[in-house]
Design a protein around this motif. Sequence first.
Motif, PDB file in Angstrom:
ATOM      1  N   VAL A   1       0.913  -1.225   0.030  1.00 29.01           N
ATOM      2  CA  VAL A   1      -0.040  -0.006   0.074  1.00 29.01           C
ATOM      3  C   VAL A   1       0.941   1.382   0.047  1.00 29.01           C
ATOM      4  CG1 VAL A   1      -1.796   1.303   1.348  1.00 29.01           C
ATOM      5  CG2 VAL A   1      -1.970  -1.003   1.110  1.00 29.01           C
ATOM      6  N   VAL A   2       1.876   1.245   0.809  1.00 31.59           N
ATOM      7  CA  VAL A   2       2.637   2.256   0.816  1.00 31.59           C
ATOM      8  C   VAL A   2       3.566   2.511  -0.639  1.00 31.59           C
ATOM      9  CG1 VAL A   2       4.899   3.182   1.898  1.00 31.59           C
ATOM     10  CG2 VAL A   2       3.119   2.406   3.420  1.00 31.59           C
ATOM     11  N   GLY A   3       3.872   1.528  -0.922  1.00 32.73           N
ATOM     12  CA  GLY A   3       4.689   1.650  -2.289  1.00 32.73           C
ATOM     13  C   GLY A   3       3.691   2.064  -3.404  1.00 32.73           C
ATOM     14  N   VAL A   4       2.462   1.567  -3.634  1.00 29.91           N
ATOM     15  CA  VAL A   4       1.427   2.008  -4.503  1.00 29.91           C
ATOM     16  C   VAL A   4       1.297   3.682  -4.182  1.00 29.91           C
ATOM     17  CG1 VAL A   4      -1.022   2.056  -5.330  1.00 29.91           C
ATOM     18  CG2 VAL A   4       0.376  -0.028  -4.897  1.00 29.91           C
ATOM     19  N   ALA A   5       1.226   4.029  -2.975  1.00 30.66           N
ATOM     20  CA  ALA A   5       1.060   5.656  -2.587  1.00 30.66           C
ATOM     21  C   ALA A   5       2.267   6.586  -2.975  1.00 30.66           C
ATOM     22  CB  ALA A   5       0.590   5.555  -0.978  1.00 30.66           C
ATOM     23  N   ILE A   6       3.379   5.875  -3.041  1.00 30.54           N
ATOM     24  CA  ILE A   6       4.492   6.887  -3.092  1.00 30.54           C
ATOM     25  C   ILE A   6       4.621   6.667  -4.763  1.00 30.54           C
ATOM     26  CG2 ILE A   6       6.978   6.272  -3.283  1.00 30.54           C
ATOM     27  CD1 ILE A   6       7.041   5.262  -0.388  1.00 30.54           C
TER      28      ILE A   6
ATOM     29  N   LEU B   1      -1.178   9.472 -12.581  1.00 27.33           N
ATOM     30  CA  LEU B   1      -1.569   8.574 -11.309  1.00 27.33           C
ATOM     31  C   LEU B   1      -2.054   7.344 -11.384  1.00 27.33           C
ATOM     32  CD1 LEU B   1      -1.999   8.819  -7.897  1.00 27.33           C
ATOM     33  CD2 LEU B   1      -4.335   9.570  -8.617  1.00 27.33           C
ATOM     34  N   ALA B   2      -3.185   7.371 -12.342  1.00 26.60           N
ATOM     35  CA  ALA B   2      -3.899   6.107 -12.813  1.00 26.60           C
ATOM     36  C   ALA B   2      -2.744   5.129 -13.429  1.00 26.60           C
ATOM     37  CB  ALA B   2      -4.984   6.326 -13.793  1.00 26.60           C
ATOM     38  N   LEU B   3      -1.965   5.602 -14.293  1.00 29.77           N
ATOM     39  CA  LEU B   3      -0.769   4.771 -14.830  1.00 29.77           C
ATOM     40  C   LEU B   3      -0.051   4.329 -13.760  1.00 29.77           C
ATOM     41  CD1 LEU B   3       0.429   3.910 -17.454  1.00 29.77           C
ATOM     42  CD2 LEU B   3       1.774   5.770 -17.425  1.00 29.77           C
ATOM     43  N   GLY B   4       0.489   4.888 -12.738  1.00 30.88           N
ATOM     44  CA  GLY B   4       1.332   4.571 -11.711  1.00 30.88           C
ATOM     45  C   GLY B   4       0.942   3.509 -10.937  1.00 30.88           C
ATOM     46  N   VAL B   5      -0.497   3.684 -10.489  1.00 36.54           N
ATOM     47  CA  VAL B   5      -1.100   2.714  -9.574  1.00 36.54           C
ATOM     48  C   VAL B   5      -1.225   1.399 -10.414  1.00 36.54           C
ATOM     49  CG1 VAL B   5      -3.114   2.168  -8.410  1.00 36.54           C
ATOM     50  CG2 VAL B   5      -2.254   4.607  -8.025  1.00 36.54           C
ATOM     51  N   ALA B   6      -1.818   1.702 -11.712  1.00 32.93           N
ATOM     52  CA  ALA B   6      -1.936   0.474 -12.329  1.00 32.93           C
ATOM     53  C   ALA B   6      -0.546  -0.400 -12.633  1.00 32.93           C
ATOM     54  CB  ALA B   6      -2.564   0.746 -13.969  1.00 32.93           C
ATOM     55  N   ALA B   7       0.224   0.322 -12.865  1.00 32.29           N
ATOM     56  CA  ALA B   7       1.835  -0.256 -13.285  1.00 32.29           C
ATOM     57  C   ALA B   7       2.146  -1.048 -11.688  1.00 32.29           C
ATOM     58  CB  ALA B   7       2.724   0.923 -13.590  1.00 32.29           C
ATOM     59  N   ASP B   8       1.998  -0.354 -10.614  1.00 35.59           N
ATOM     60  CA  ASP B   8       2.608  -0.907  -9.611  1.00 35.59           C
ATOM     61  C   ASP B   8       1.452  -2.236  -9.118  1.00 35.59           C
ATOM     62  OD1 ASP B   8       4.254  -0.504  -7.473  1.00 35.59           O
ATOM     63  OD2 ASP B   8       3.245   1.387  -7.100  1.00 35.59           O
TER      64      ASP B   8
END
Length: 146
Positions: free
Chosen positions: A9-14, A33-40
């Motif tokens: 969760v912390v990694g996805v938030a960062i 942001l959407a791309l970053g969360v999806a990639a994570d």
Amino acid sequence: MAVAVSLAVVGVAINGWFARSLGSSDFAGWLFLALGVAADLVALGMPSCAANLWHLGQRGTALVGWFLWLVTFVFVVTAGLGFASTNVSDVTIARASRVTPAVTAAQTALSDAMAARDRECKGGVGKFCRDRETLVAERRQILDSL
């Protein structure tokens, strides 16, 4: 298990925060942001999916999954490094711009030493002028060390 989920969760938030900061506009920031969360999320879930596909005999699909994981993993690590470097540099700049009482005292001592040197050396360079030059150099070194 709880620690692993918390770290995820912390990694996805960062990575989401950093990805959002890359946008040139508010809308672009939300897309990043959407791309970053999806990639994570892909980087977190793809290894188990690819391993299951490999065990089911779907080797080609599993290899595509591992390739996608590699791409998202590089993106995630890059975002984590970007987050860290951005925050470390911001804190370093903020700390460097602070003027502490020790810095103020060192600046005052240097100014006094320079004024004394200027008064002593205006008539020419002599023993006392060289002493004042040495004192200015010492005070400047003290200020630079703070």
